[in-house]
Design an enzyme around this catalytic site. Structure first.
Site, PDB file in Angstrom:
ATOM      1  N   GLY A  38       0.812  -1.226   0.000  1.00  0.00           N
ATOM      2  CA  GLY A  38       0.000   0.000   0.000  1.00  0.00           C
ATOM      3  C   GLY A  38       0.841   1.269   0.000  1.00  0.00           C
ATOM      4  O   GLY A  38       0.490   2.236   0.659  1.00  0.00           O
ATOM      5  N   ILE A  67       5.532  -2.565   8.534  1.00  0.00           N
ATOM      6  CA  ILE A  67       6.621  -2.530   7.536  1.00  0.00           C
ATOM      7  C   ILE A  67       6.755  -1.115   6.978  1.00  0.00           C
ATOM      8  O   ILE A  67       7.864  -0.620   6.790  1.00  0.00           O
ATOM      9  CB  ILE A  67       6.354  -3.552   6.401  1.00  0.00           C
ATOM     10  CG1 ILE A  67       6.422  -4.970   6.960  1.00  0.00           C
ATOM     11  CG2 ILE A  67       7.354  -3.374   5.266  1.00  0.00           C
ATOM     12  CD1 ILE A  67       6.083  -6.054   5.956  1.00  0.00           C
ATOM     13  N   VAL A  70       8.368   3.240   1.482  1.00  0.00           N
ATOM     14  CA  VAL A  70       9.660   3.889   1.235  1.00  0.00           C
ATOM     15  C   VAL A  70       9.634   5.330   1.756  1.00  0.00           C
ATOM     16  O   VAL A  70      10.611   5.830   2.303  1.00  0.00           O
ATOM     17  CB  VAL A  70       9.996   3.835  -0.280  1.00  0.00           C
ATOM     18  CG1 VAL A  70      10.956   4.930  -0.673  1.00  0.00           C
ATOM     19  CG2 VAL A  70      10.598   2.491  -0.621  1.00  0.00           C
ATOM     20  N   ALA A  75       8.834  14.066  -6.704  1.00  0.00           N
ATOM     21  CA  ALA A  75       8.839  14.841  -7.948  1.00  0.00           C
ATOM     22  C   ALA A  75       8.331  13.964  -9.080  1.00  0.00           C
ATOM     23  O   ALA A  75       8.599  12.764  -9.114  1.00  0.00           O
ATOM     24  CB  ALA A  75      10.249  15.322  -8.258  1.00  0.00           C
ATOM     25  N   LYS A 103       5.686  21.986 -11.008  1.00  0.00           N
ATOM     26  CA  LYS A 103       7.066  21.714 -11.442  1.00  0.00           C
ATOM     27  C   LYS A 103       7.186  21.980 -12.945  1.00  0.00           C
ATOM     28  O   LYS A 103       6.464  21.375 -13.739  1.00  0.00           O
ATOM     29  CB  LYS A 103       7.419  20.251 -11.108  1.00  0.00           C
ATOM     30  CG  LYS A 103       8.775  19.836 -11.633  1.00  0.00           C
ATOM     31  CD  LYS A 103       9.112  18.390 -11.289  1.00  0.00           C
ATOM     32  CE  LYS A 103      10.387  17.942 -11.985  1.00  0.00           C
ATOM     33  NZ  LYS A 103      10.667  16.513 -11.819  1.00  0.00           N
ATOM     34  N   PRO A 121      13.816  21.713 -19.189  1.00  0.00           N
ATOM     35  CA  PRO A 121      12.427  22.185 -19.066  1.00  0.00           C
ATOM     36  C   PRO A 121      11.421  21.142 -19.543  1.00  0.00           C
ATOM     37  O   PRO A 121      11.754  20.286 -20.364  1.00  0.00           O
ATOM     38  CB  PRO A 121      12.402  23.389 -20.018  1.00  0.00           C
ATOM     39  CG  PRO A 121      13.422  23.062 -21.072  1.00  0.00           C
ATOM     40  CD  PRO A 121      14.457  22.161 -20.432  1.00  0.00           C
ATOM     41  N   VAL A 210       1.901 -10.204   5.165  1.00  0.00           N
ATOM     42  CA  VAL A 210       1.867 -11.452   4.419  1.00  0.00           C
ATOM     43  C   VAL A 210       3.059 -12.287   4.880  1.00  0.00           C
ATOM     44  O   VAL A 210       4.199 -11.816   4.876  1.00  0.00           O
ATOM     45  CB  VAL A 210       1.969 -11.181   2.898  1.00  0.00           C
ATOM     46  CG1 VAL A 210       2.132 -12.484   2.125  1.00  0.00           C
ATOM     47  CG2 VAL A 210       0.752 -10.404   2.410  1.00  0.00           C
ATOM     48  N   LEU A 358       8.312  -0.336  -7.067  1.00  0.00           N
ATOM     49  CA  LEU A 358       9.702  -0.711  -6.804  1.00  0.00           C
ATOM     50  C   LEU A 358       9.939  -2.210  -6.964  1.00  0.00           C
ATOM     51  O   LEU A 358      11.063  -2.645  -7.197  1.00  0.00           O
ATOM     52  CB  LEU A 358      10.101  -0.250  -5.401  1.00  0.00           C
ATOM     53  CG  LEU A 358      10.054   1.284  -5.217  1.00  0.00           C
ATOM     54  CD1 LEU A 358      10.276   1.664  -3.756  1.00  0.00           C
ATOM     55  CD2 LEU A 358      11.073   1.981  -6.097  1.00  0.00           C
ATOM     56  N   THR A 369      11.258   9.424 -12.497  1.00  0.00           N
ATOM     57  CA  THR A 369      10.528   8.541 -13.403  1.00  0.00           C
ATOM     58  C   THR A 369       9.823   7.363 -12.720  1.00  0.00           C
ATOM     59  O   THR A 369       9.092   6.630 -13.382  1.00  0.00           O
ATOM     60  CB  THR A 369      11.494   7.985 -14.472  1.00  0.00           C
ATOM     61  OG1 THR A 369      12.702   7.575 -13.839  1.00  0.00           O
ATOM     62  CG2 THR A 369      11.793   9.024 -15.519  1.00  0.00           C
TER      63      THR A 369
HETATM   64  P1  FAD Z   1       6.837   0.992  -0.996  1.00  0.00           P
HETATM   65  O1  FAD Z   1       6.617   2.424  -0.760  1.00  0.00           O
HETATM   66  O2  FAD Z   1       8.047   0.360  -0.379  1.00  0.00           O
HETATM   67  O3  FAD Z   1       5.555   0.217  -0.483  1.00  0.00           O
HETATM   68  C1  FAD Z   1       5.584  -1.175  -0.256  1.00  0.00           C
HETATM   69  C2  FAD Z   1       4.306  -1.619   0.414  1.00  0.00           C
HETATM   70  O4  FAD Z   1       4.313  -3.017   0.523  1.00  0.00           O
HETATM   71  C3  FAD Z   1       4.106  -1.049   1.807  1.00  0.00           C
HETATM   72  O5  FAD Z   1       2.754  -0.697   1.996  1.00  0.00           O
HETATM   73  C4  FAD Z   1       4.423  -2.231   2.708  1.00  0.00           C
HETATM   74  O6  FAD Z   1       3.745  -2.175   3.926  1.00  0.00           O
HETATM   75  C5  FAD Z   1       3.920  -3.373   1.841  1.00  0.00           C
HETATM   76  N1  FAD Z   1       4.512  -4.664   2.186  1.00  0.00           N
HETATM   77  C6  FAD Z   1       5.774  -5.080   1.973  1.00  0.00           C
HETATM   78  N2  FAD Z   1       5.936  -6.329   2.458  1.00  0.00           N
HETATM   79  C7  FAD Z   1       4.737  -6.704   2.974  1.00  0.00           C
HETATM   80  C8  FAD Z   1       4.265  -7.852   3.636  1.00  0.00           C
HETATM   81  N3  FAD Z   1       5.055  -8.905   3.881  1.00  0.00           N
HETATM   82  N4  FAD Z   1       2.987  -7.877   4.036  1.00  0.00           N
HETATM   83  C9  FAD Z   1       2.155  -6.829   3.819  1.00  0.00           C
HETATM   84  N5  FAD Z   1       2.549  -5.708   3.203  1.00  0.00           N
HETATM   85  C10 FAD Z   1       3.835  -5.638   2.794  1.00  0.00           C
HETATM   86  N6  FAD Z   1       9.737   8.405  -7.526  1.00  0.00           N
HETATM   87  C11 FAD Z   1       9.370   9.477  -8.247  1.00  0.00           C
HETATM   88  O7  FAD Z   1       8.536   9.351  -9.140  1.00  0.00           O
HETATM   89  N7  FAD Z   1       9.901  10.705  -7.976  1.00  0.00           N
HETATM   90  C12 FAD Z   1      10.869  10.883  -7.063  1.00  0.00           C
HETATM   91  O8  FAD Z   1      11.308  12.022  -6.845  1.00  0.00           O
HETATM   92  C13 FAD Z   1      11.347   9.750  -6.355  1.00  0.00           C
HETATM   93  N8  FAD Z   1      12.350   9.852  -5.461  1.00  0.00           N
HETATM   94  C14 FAD Z   1      12.815   8.717  -4.858  1.00  0.00           C
HETATM   95  C15 FAD Z   1      13.958   8.779  -4.054  1.00  0.00           C
HETATM   96  C16 FAD Z   1      14.485   7.611  -3.506  1.00  0.00           C
HETATM   97  C17 FAD Z   1      15.741   7.686  -2.686  1.00  0.00           C
HETATM   98  C18 FAD Z   1      13.834   6.375  -3.683  1.00  0.00           C
HETATM   99  C19 FAD Z   1      14.367   5.116  -3.063  1.00  0.00           C
HETATM  100  C20 FAD Z   1      12.704   6.315  -4.460  1.00  0.00           C
HETATM  101  C21 FAD Z   1      12.206   7.464  -5.079  1.00  0.00           C
HETATM  102  N9  FAD Z   1      11.111   7.403  -5.914  1.00  0.00           N
HETATM  103  C22 FAD Z   1      10.714   8.509  -6.611  1.00  0.00           C
HETATM  104  C23 FAD Z   1      10.384   6.157  -6.072  1.00  0.00           C
HETATM  105  C24 FAD Z   1       9.131   6.185  -5.260  1.00  0.00           C
HETATM  106  O9  FAD Z   1       9.408   6.410  -3.906  1.00  0.00           O
HETATM  107  C25 FAD Z   1       8.462   4.832  -5.423  1.00  0.00           C
HETATM  108  O10 FAD Z   1       8.389   4.523  -6.772  1.00  0.00           O
HETATM  109  C26 FAD Z   1       7.084   4.850  -4.908  1.00  0.00           C
HETATM  110  O11 FAD Z   1       7.031   5.343  -3.628  1.00  0.00           O
HETATM  111  C27 FAD Z   1       6.474   3.486  -4.987  1.00  0.00           C
HETATM  112  O12 FAD Z   1       6.940   2.657  -3.989  1.00  0.00           O
HETATM  113  P2  FAD Z   1       6.202   1.282  -3.820  1.00  0.00           P
HETATM  114  O13 FAD Z   1       4.769   1.546  -3.524  1.00  0.00           O
HETATM  115  O14 FAD Z   1       6.531   0.421  -4.957  1.00  0.00           O
HETATM  116  O15 FAD Z   1       6.928   0.631  -2.552  1.00  0.00           O
END
Ligand code: FAD
Length: 524
Positions: A38, A67, A70, A75, A103, A121, A210, A358, A369
Site C-alpha cells: 500500500g 513494515i 519507502v 517529484a 514543477k 524544461p 503477508v 519498486l 521517473t
Molecule cells: P513501498 O513504498 O516500499 O511500499 C511497499 C508496500 O508493501 C508497503 O505498503 C508495505 O507495507 C507493503 N509490504 C511489503 N511487504 C509486505 C508484507 N510482507 N505484508 C504486507 N505488506 C507488505 N519516484 C518518483 O517518481 N519521484 C521521485 O522524486 C522519487 N524519489 C525517490 C527517491 C528515492 C531515494 C527512492 C528510493 C525512491 C524514489 N522514488 C521517486 C520512487 C518512489 O518512492 C516509489 O516509486 C514509490 O514510492 C512506490 O513505492 P512502492 O509503492 O513500490 O513501494
C-alpha cells in the site's frame, strides 16, 4: 468540470445505473485481484482498477503499517496529470491534499562541471518554425557569435527562473502554449488520498503482514497468500506492490533481476526534510556532489532533500553529515537511509503476478521517473487486461513494452553521468570513462556531428529533453544541419523576438507562491 474526489455511493445506488444490471461476465473473466502493498504503487493501482473494473471483480489491497513504505518520491513528470485526469481528480483537491506544488522542470547544478548550471524544461524550446528545428538556428547564431543560451528559448525556464507559474495556454499561437508542467507532492499523502478514492469505489483494505505465498504445484501460478495471523487471501490476479522486496514476483516466483549498477552506480540515498528557505520554487534542483547528487524538492509545507550516492565512494554516515550541512533551511527530521540496486526485474509480468512500483525495478530518482513507471505498468495492465487463461502472448507483449520503456529511460539517465566533464572525484572519473549501451552511444554521436536528435520507439523523453541535457552538458555539435544553409530565414532576428516574447509573458505571470495560495493552499 472534473469531478471532485471522495466516496461515491455504491454502484447499485446510482440512479443512472440502477436499472442496468451488469452484463453476464465471460466465464473465464478475472473475479478477484489482490494487490500486495500500500505505497504509492499499491494505491495508484487500487484507484485505477477500482475505476476501470466496475463490476464482477473484487479488489483487495493488503498492507502492513509495521513494515511501512519507502516514504520518499516527491517529484513527477507531466504524464502524472493524465493519470489524475483519467481518475477525474480535480487538480486543486489533489494539490491541497498532498501539499503539492507545480514543477516546470529540473535545474542541474555542477553536473557538467563545477560552477555550471542548466535547466531541463518540460516542453519544447520555442516552437517549430521553417523546416529545421529551432536549435539548429540557435547553433548557427551561436557559431556567429550570439551569446544567448538555449534555455532562454524555453517558456518553462523563462517562468521558472523568475519563480513564476501559470497554466499553459490552449491557443497554439501563444508562446504560453509551448511549455508543460508536472507536480511535486508528498507521496505518502498521495497514497492516502488515493486510498480514500479507491475505498470509495469498492476496494477493500486489509491490514497485516503477508507471511507466505502458495503456488500451484504444476503451473507455479500464485493461488493465495497467508497472513502471519493465519488468514488466507486468494485471488485470480495478483499485483505485487510490495516494494524493493518483491514478495511475489521475486520471493515466490524467482523472476530474476537485471543489475545496471555498472551504468547507474548510485546505490544509496539519505533523505531529510527541511524548512522552506524562501518561497517554493516551481522546479526541482539536482546538484552533483562528490559521490552522487543531491535533490531539493519544494512542497508547500517543507522542502524534501536527499543525497543519492554510490556506496563504493561514500560512507553512509558521511553522506548524512554532508546532507545536513548543505540544507538550505533548518532540518525537520532525522536522516532516513535507503538502499537500492539500479536495474529492472527480468519480467514485470510473470504467470498471474504483475509487478508495479519498486518491485518491478528501480532506476534511481534523477529524472523523477518511478511514479511514472507505476502509471505505465497500470496503463499496460488495463490495455492488456487478462482473463483467467492468462494468454502467454498478452504477457509477452506486456513484458516487451515494459522492457523497452525502461531501457529508454535508463539510457536517458546514463546520459547525465556520461557527459560529465568533472574529474574531481572517483565517481565522476568512473562515469566519464565508463562503457555505455550502444543505443545511447548512437544518440550521442549523431548529436555531436550535426545536432540531430534520434528519437526511438517508446522514448519517454522526447527530443527537447535530450537536447536540453546534451547542450547543458556540452555535447556541442560540430556543425549544424546542412538543410539550414538552403533556407533564407533570418534566425537571429526570429530568435531575438521569441526570447523577448517569452520574457514579457514571464514578467506578467504571477509568482508560483501566489498561484498556490490562490489556487490550492493546503492546510498548515
Ligand atoms: P513501498 O513504498 O516500499 O511500499 C511497499 C508496500 O508493501 C508497503 O505498503 C508495505 O507495507 C507493503 N509490504 C511489503 N511487504 C509486505 C508484507 N510482507 N505484508 C504486507 N505488506 C507488505 N519516484 C518518483 O517518481 N519521484 C521521485 O522524486 C522519487 N524519489 C525517490 C527517491 C528515492 C531515494 C527512492 C528510493 C525512491 C524514489 N522514488 C521517486 C520512487 C518512489 O518512492 C516509489 O516509486 C514509490 O514510492 C512506490 O513505492 P512502492 O509503492 O513500490 O513501494
Amino acid at each position: 468540470m472534473p469531478q471532485a474526489t471522495g466516496p461515491r455511493p455504491p454502484l447499485a445506488f446510482q440512479p443512472n445505473v440502477f436499472s442496468v444490471p451488469p452484463m453476464n461476465p465471460h466465464p473465464r473473466h478475472i473475479r478477484s485481484v489482490l494487490i500486495v502493498g500500500g505505497g504509492s504503487a499499491g494505491w495508484m493501482t487500487a484507484a485505477a482498477l477500482a475505476q476501470a473494473l466496475q463490476c464482477n471483480c473484487t479488489i483487495t489491497l493488503v498492507e502492513s503499517e509495521e513494515i511501512g513504505t519507502v516514504g520518499v518520491g516527491e517529484a513527477t513528470i507531466p504524464p502524472i496529470r493524465l493519470f489524475n485526469e483519467t481518475l477525474d481528480i480535480d487538480e486543486r483537491d489533489f494539490l491541497r491534499a498532498t501539499q503539492g506544488t507545480f514543477k516546470l522542470g529540473i535545474e542541474f547544478v555542477d553536473w557538467a562541471r563545477l560552477g555550471h548550471r542548466y535547466f531541463h524544461p518540460f516542453g519544447p524550446f520555442g516552437r517549430d518554425f521553417d523546416m529545421v528545428p529551432l536549435h539548429q538556428y540557435w547553433l548557427r547564431t551561436r557559431a556567429d557569435g550570439d551569446g544567448s543560451a538555449l534555455c532562454d528559448h524555453s517558456m518553462a525556464w523563462s517562468l521558472a527562473r523568475e519563480n513564476k507559474f501559470l497554466h499553459p495556454a490552449s491557443d497554439p499561437r501563444s508562446v504560453l502554449s509551448t511549455f508543460d508542467y508536472a507536480y511535486h507532492f508528498d507521496a505518502g499523502l498521495y497514497a492516502r488520498f488515493l486510498r480514500s478514492y479507491a475505498e470509495g469505489r469498492g476496494a477493500t483494505r486489509i491490514e497485516g503482514k503477508v507471511g507466505s505465498v502458495q503456488q500451484n504445484g504444476e503451473s507455479g501460478f500464485v493461488e493465495s497468500v497467508t497472513m502471519e495471523d493465519g488468514r488466507i487471501l486468494s485471488a485470480d490476479l495478483f499485483v505485487d506492490c510490495s516494494g524493493f522486496r518483491g514478495l511475489l514476483i521475486e520471493g515466490a516466483l524467482n523472476t530474476g533481476y537485471e543489475d545496471w549498477t555498472h551504468w547507474l552506480p548510485c546505490d544509496r540515498a539519505v533523505a531529510m526534510p527541511s524548512a522552506h528557505h524562501g518561497g517554493p520554487t516551481p522546479y526541482t534542483r539536482s546538484t552533483a556532489r562528490e559521490a552522487g547528487w543531491q535533490w531539493c524538492i519544494p512542497l508547500q509545507h517543507r522542502t524534501g532533500n536527499g543525497y543519492v550516492y554510490c556506496s563504493q565512494f561514500m560512507e553512509d554516515a558521511r553522506a548524512a553529515e554532508l546532507l545536513s550541512q548543505r540544507l538550505e533551511g533548518a532540518a525537520l527530521g532525522e536522516p532516513r537511509h535507503l538502499r537500492f540496486v539500479t536495474g529492472r526485474r527480468k519480467l514485470n509480468w510473470n504467470r498471474n503476478v504483475v509487478a508495479v512500483g519498486l518491485s518491478s525495478g528501480f532506476l534511481e530518482p534523477l529524472e523523477s521517473t518511478s511514479i511514472h513507471l507505476i502509471q505505465a505498468n497500470i496503463s499496460k495492465l488495463l490495455a492488456l487486461f487478462p482473463d483467467r487463461d492468462f494468454d502467454p502472448a498478452t504477457i509477452a507483449e506486456f513484458n516487451r513494452v515494459s522492457t523497452t520503456e525502461t531501457e529508454r529511460i535508463r539510457d536517458f539517465l546514463i546520459l547525465h553521468y556520461k557527459l560529465t566533464m568533472r574529474d574531481d572525484s572517483e565517481l565522476w572519473r568512473y562515469c566519464a570513462a565508463m562503457e555505455i549501451p550502444d543505443t545511447l552511444a548512437l544518440k550521442i554521436e549523431h548529436f555531436r556531428r550535426h545536432g540531430r536528435l534520434i528519437a526511438r520507439e517508446m522514448d519517454l523523453f522526447a527530443p527537447p529533453s535530450w537536447l536540453a541535457v546534451q547542450i547543458g552538458q556540452f555535447n556541442i555539435p560540430e556543425g549544424h544541419d546542412p538543410l539550414l544553409d538552403h533556407r533564407g530565414t533570418d534566425a537571429r532576428e526570429w530568435l531575438g523576438k521569441l526570447r523577448a516574447a517569452m520574457a514579457a509573458e514571464a514578467e506578467r505571470a504571477p509568482l508560483h507562491r501566489e498561484v498556490l495560495e490562490r489556487h490550492c493552499q493546503a492546510a498548515a
